[in-house]
Design an enzyme around this catalytic site. Structure first.
Site, PDB file in Angstrom:
ATOM      1  N   CYS A 135       0.841  -1.203   0.000  1.00  0.00           N
ATOM      2  CA  CYS A 135       0.000   0.000   0.000  1.00  0.00           C
ATOM      3  C   CYS A 135       0.878   1.256   0.000  1.00  0.00           C
ATOM      4  CB  CYS A 135      -0.930  -0.020   1.211  1.00  0.00           C
ATOM      5  SG  CYS A 135      -2.169   1.285   1.224  1.00  0.00           S
ATOM      6  N   CYS A 136       1.893   1.280   0.856  1.00  0.00           N
ATOM      7  CA  CYS A 136       2.800   2.430   0.884  1.00  0.00           C
ATOM      8  C   CYS A 136       3.569   2.557  -0.428  1.00  0.00           C
ATOM      9  CB  CYS A 136       3.795   2.305   2.034  1.00  0.00           C
ATOM     10  SG  CYS A 136       3.158   2.761   3.658  1.00  0.00           S
ATOM     11  N   CYS A 218      -1.229   8.560   7.331  1.00  0.00           N
ATOM     12  CA  CYS A 218      -2.572   8.200   6.872  1.00  0.00           C
ATOM     13  C   CYS A 218      -3.425   7.768   8.066  1.00  0.00           C
ATOM     14  CB  CYS A 218      -2.486   7.048   5.883  1.00  0.00           C
ATOM     15  SG  CYS A 218      -1.544   7.409   4.391  1.00  0.00           S
ATOM     16  N   CYS A 221      -3.424   4.162   9.562  1.00  0.00           N
ATOM     17  CA  CYS A 221      -2.152   3.672  10.097  1.00  0.00           C
ATOM     18  C   CYS A 221      -1.566   4.625  11.142  1.00  0.00           C
ATOM     19  CB  CYS A 221      -1.160   3.465   8.967  1.00  0.00           C
ATOM     20  SG  CYS A 221      -1.754   2.358   7.675  1.00  0.00           S
ATOM     21  N   CYS A 244       7.604   4.151   5.827  1.00  0.00           N
ATOM     22  CA  CYS A 244       6.761   3.887   4.650  1.00  0.00           C
ATOM     23  C   CYS A 244       7.568   3.430   3.452  1.00  0.00           C
ATOM     24  CB  CYS A 244       5.955   5.138   4.297  1.00  0.00           C
ATOM     25  SG  CYS A 244       6.988   6.541   3.818  1.00  0.00           S
TER      26      CYS A 244
HETATM   27  S1  SF4 Z   1       0.467   4.651   5.646  1.00  0.00           S
HETATM   28 FE1  SF4 Z   1      -1.138   3.055   5.583  1.00  0.00          FE
HETATM   29  S2  SF4 Z   1      -2.833   3.841   4.311  1.00  0.00           S
HETATM   30 FE2  SF4 Z   1      -1.007   5.155   3.981  1.00  0.00          FE
HETATM   31  S3  SF4 Z   1      -0.057   4.360   2.154  1.00  0.00           S
HETATM   32 FE3  SF4 Z   1       0.949   3.333   3.900  1.00  0.00          FE
HETATM   33  S4  SF4 Z   1      -0.221   1.444   4.335  1.00  0.00           S
HETATM   34 FE4  SF4 Z   1      -1.454   2.750   2.929  1.00  0.00          FE
END
Ligand code: SF4
Length: 248
Positions: A135-136, A218, A221, A244
């Site tokens: 996701c990151c 985010c 998280c 991240c």
């Molecule tokens: S901090 Fe969490 S929601 Fe944001 S990009 Fe990374 S995994 Fe995704």
């Protein structure tokens, strides 16, 4: 990646430098890193502006506007890049908007190629739960790398005191993953120095900081932390993830 430059106050445009080769950029780092290690943050930004001109930008996660403010005082109109993952708190977006409205910067908002809904459709809902690294990578690392494409150097607000991962943060370093010069003018700053700068210059701070969110990312998280907790412990809490991927 989509890009929106939302402030046309391009007061500053340094000398339009030709892009340097990687060898030349590494040479710059090898000299400047030691020379500027003990320099004040303003001097470090001045050096970066003089050295890279319009091929230098500042990034901000909008936890506060300290670096954006400091850079805008050195070089009004300087490029400030904000990465909008689609998962930010409303307060973070509000801080970005306030920075744009009140500081002489050229603010660019960068978004991932896929919206959250498109990512959900492609990878399944709430990827941040199942694979936060991916996701990151999709929502932070890749869009930032694309956004930094034309720049030779970028500045971050990293501070050595933030986490054990960051204690060796160089003031001027070579970013191997992006193959650019990475400038961290606040690397040596303590929490007290940040607070002092905010108070002295009445700098914008994300209001979530007053609500226990001492490190803001985010919303899925990020959690509040207790006053005696490590501020970064509120990020990806309960997992082994601490970064991240932007700063690796
Ligand atoms: S901090 Fe969490 S929601 Fe944001 S990009 Fe990374 S995994 Fe995704």
């Amino acid at each position: 990646m989509t890009v929106a430059t939302t402030n046309a106050a391009r007061l500053f445009k340094g000398s339009a430098t030709q892009g340097r080769t990687e060898a030349e950029l590494r040479e710059v780092v090898s000299h400047a890193g030691a020379e500027l290690e003990l320099a004040p943050a303003e001097v470090i930004v001045e050096w970066a502006v003089a050295t890279f001109g319009e091929r230098f930008c500042v990034t901000s996660s909008m936890g506060d506007a300290v670096l954006a403010h400091l850079a805008s005082q050195v070089a009004p109109g300087i490029d400030v890049v904000f990465l909008d993952t689609g998962y930010h708190f409303a307060e973070t977006i509000g801080t970005r908007d306030a920075v744009e409205a009140t500081l002489p910067v050229t603010l660019t908002t960068v978004s991932p190629r896929q919206s959250v809904a498109e990512q959900d459709a492609a990878y399944g809902k709430d990827l941040f739960v199942r694979d936060p690294d991916l996701c990151c990578a999709l929502r932070k690392v890749a869009p930032l790398e694309e956004a930094l494409g034309e720049y030779d150097a970028w500045a971050t607000g990293l501070r050595r005191q933030e986490t054990h991962n960051r204690v060796i943060t160089p003031v001027i370093g070579w970013d191997e993953s992006k193959r650019k010069v990475k400038v961290s003018p606040l690397a040596r700053w303590t929490h007290a120095q940040v607070e002092g700068y905010v108070a002295e210059h009445d700098v914008l701070v994300n209001p979530l900081q007053l609500d226990g969110y001492l490190s803001i990312g985010c919303w899925p998280c990020t959690r509040r932390v207790a006053p005696d907790e490590d501020p970064r412990s509120g990020r990806w809490s309960g997992t082994s993830k601490t970064e991240c991927g932007i700063h690796t």
